[in-house]
Write a protein that holds these residues in place. Structure first.
Motif, mmCIF file in Angstrom:
data_model
loop_
_atom_site.group_PDB
_atom_site.id
_atom_site.type_symbol
_atom_site.label_atom_id
_atom_site.label_comp_id
_atom_site.label_asym_id
_atom_site.label_seq_id
_atom_site.Cartn_x
_atom_site.Cartn_y
_atom_site.Cartn_z
ATOM 1 N N GLY A 157 -5.904 1.307 -5.537
ATOM 2 C CA GLY A 157 -5.793 0.446 -6.707
ATOM 3 C C GLY A 157 -5.727 -1.027 -6.386
ATOM 4 O O GLY A 157 -5.322 -1.823 -7.236
ATOM 5 N N ALA A 158 -6.124 -1.425 -5.165
ATOM 6 C CA ALA A 158 -6.096 -2.843 -4.806
ATOM 7 C C ALA A 158 -7.172 -3.605 -5.568
ATOM 8 O O ALA A 158 -8.303 -3.136 -5.704
ATOM 9 N N ASP A 159 -6.822 -4.768 -6.068
ATOM 10 C CA ASP A 159 -7.749 -5.605 -6.835
ATOM 11 C C ASP A 159 -7.729 -7.009 -6.243
ATOM 12 O O ASP A 159 -6.727 -7.715 -6.348
ATOM 13 N N ALA A 203 0.798 -1.229 0.000
ATOM 14 C CA ALA A 203 0.000 0.000 0.000
ATOM 15 C C ALA A 203 0.826 1.272 0.000
ATOM 16 O O ALA A 203 0.333 2.319 -0.414
ATOM 17 N N ALA A 204 2.073 1.212 0.480
ATOM 18 C CA ALA A 204 2.879 2.433 0.668
ATOM 19 C C ALA A 204 2.116 3.438 1.516
ATOM 20 O O ALA A 204 2.072 4.641 1.225
ATOM 21 N N ALA A 205 1.499 2.941 2.581
ATOM 22 C CA ALA A 205 0.655 3.777 3.433
ATOM 23 C C ALA A 205 1.463 4.363 4.586
ATOM 24 O O ALA A 205 2.485 3.822 5.000
ATOM 25 N N ARG A 206 0.971 5.482 5.095
ATOM 26 C CA ARG A 206 1.577 6.091 6.281
ATOM 27 C C ARG A 206 0.771 5.791 7.536
ATOM 28 O O ARG A 206 1.271 5.935 8.650
ATOM 29 N N HIS A 207 -0.453 5.357 7.349
ATOM 30 C CA HIS A 207 -1.334 5.126 8.490
ATOM 31 C C HIS A 207 -2.387 4.100 8.077
ATOM 32 O O HIS A 207 -2.814 4.055 6.926
ATOM 33 N N ASP A 225 -7.903 4.825 -7.101
ATOM 34 C CA ASP A 225 -6.527 5.303 -7.275
ATOM 35 C C ASP A 225 -6.251 6.440 -6.297
ATOM 36 O O ASP A 225 -7.087 7.310 -6.072
ATOM 37 N N ARG A 226 -5.059 6.386 -5.711
ATOM 38 C CA ARG A 226 -4.607 7.338 -4.691
ATOM 39 C C ARG A 226 -5.322 7.149 -3.365
ATOM 40 O O ARG A 226 -5.200 7.984 -2.471
ATOM 41 N N GLY A 227 -6.086 6.058 -3.234
ATOM 42 C CA GLY A 227 -6.652 5.673 -1.965
ATOM 43 C C GLY A 227 -7.847 6.508 -1.542
ATOM 44 O O GLY A 227 -8.315 7.366 -2.287
ATOM 45 N N GLY A 230 -8.584 -0.357 6.870
ATOM 46 C CA GLY A 230 -8.350 0.733 5.926
ATOM 47 C C GLY A 230 -6.932 1.255 6.001
ATOM 48 O O GLY A 230 -6.220 1.048 6.990
ATOM 49 N N ASP A 231 -6.503 1.921 4.929
ATOM 50 C CA ASP A 231 -5.186 2.554 4.912
ATOM 51 C C ASP A 231 -5.234 3.752 3.985
ATOM 52 O O ASP A 231 -6.124 3.875 3.140
#
Length: 345
Positions: A290-292, A263-267, A319-321, A284-285
């Protein structure tokens, strides 16, 4: 009329009839509430003959035909009655309240025709249960193979090495006690590693933290092991059945693993709740989105794990969460054995 022209007319009239039926089905859902999914079978690949055969085998095709006969006779009469009441009744307020029972009756009949009957619902239920049972058996077989592989490659290999080291140390004690003591020390280290492997295998079957602290505490333990802040909120006034609890735990664990990997998530966050007879877990994140689910075996495994309990998974990941995965499993909660906690990061 030739057979080809007849089939062409069917290829036009059946989709058109379904479009009209969908509009009335939607109106009935608006009036009566409780929207129902489209009852038609998925479109089958193939040519004209295959499509006609598929429509002919779909019970909803024939229910649509019965509804059409009703709509052009009794249904038309009910609709005409509403118009006549508007013309005859002078007071608009009386007309407004008078048409409600008529329209509800019309929509109830429409819904009866335009959705699956009791027999079709039972057939669909049997089909779903058969599919979920087969998937559960496949998943169980895969889990057994994984456990066997972990034991063979991990603990068993270490125990074999331990046995060989102890045998060699026993032979060396008479003429080289110092080397024998070194081999015993190495064997002790091998014993610790083998115990660690066994604990990992047991943790993969049913984590001790899940049995000790319940779903809320176990998910918080998962959050603490993540490499990014994960907030956990839990509103569970009891514990679900152990198999459901385990399935949801591993499903949440897979979702969090995907967050950490892709995810390259920060939180991230996890919300656990129970209402209307359903256990709900939302993961959630704030990553790239773009998760499939269709592209990852992990999410497929989550769906299979939940389907054994009539559970569902839905994914929203533009896209872009943000990416939000909602897991739902029907179950009841028992009396709480542990105090649910919340708010870890």
């Amino acid at each position: 009329m030739t057979p080809s022209s007849g089939s062409r007319r069917l290829l036009v009239s059946i989709p058109l009839g379904r479009w009209v039926a969908d509009r009335h089905r939607s109106m009935a859902d608006d009036v009566l509430g409780n929207p129902l999914p489209s009852p038609y079978r998925p479109r089958q690949p193939g040519g004209r003959v295959a499509q006609l055969r598929s429509w002919a085998s779909d019970p909803m095709t024939w229910r649509d035909l019965g509804w059409t006969l009703f709509a052009v006779t009794a249904g038309f009469a009910l609709s005409l009655l509403v118009v006549l009441l508007l013309v005859i009744v002078v007071t608009g307020l009386l007309w407004w309240y008078g048409i409600e029972p008529i329209m509800r009756a019309r929509c109830s009949i429409d819904r009866w025709f335009l959705n699956h009957g009791h027999t079709e619902n039972l057939e669909q239920r049997v089909a779903v249960l058969t599919e979920s049972r087969a998937e559960s058996l496949d998943h169980s077989a895969a889990e057994l193979r994984r456990i066997e592989r972990d034991l063979h490659d991990g603990a068993q290999a270490r125990l074999v090495a331990l046995s060989m080291s102890l045998g060699m140390a026993d032979e060396m004690f008479a003429h080289d006690p110092e080397q024998a003591r070194k081999m015993v020390s190495e064997a002790r280290a091998t014993t610790g590693a083998a115990l660690g492997d066994l604990r990992d295998v047991v943790r993969g079957i049913h984590p001790p933290v899940l049995a000790d602290r319940g779903l809320s505490g176990a998910v918080q333990a998962l959050a603490l092991d993540m490499g990014l802040p994960v907030a956990v909120t839990a509103q569970l006034e009891g514990r679900p059945p152990a198999p459901v609890e385990s399935a949801v735990y591993f499903a949440v664990a897979e979702c969090l693993a995907n967050v950490g990997k892709h995810a390259a998530a920060r939180h991230a966050w996890v919300e656990l709740s129970h209402g209307a007879g359903r256990l709900v877990a939302v993961v959630g994140d704030d990553g790239d989105g773009g998760a499939d689910p269709a592209r990852g075996t992990g999410m497929t495994g989550v769906m299979r794990r939940l389907s054994a309990f009539d559970g569902t998974m839905s994914v929203s990941s533009p896209d872009r969460g943000p990416t939000i995965v909602t897991l739902e499993v029907p179950c009841a909660l028992s009396s709480p054995k542990t105090t649910p906690s919340s708010g870890t990061a």
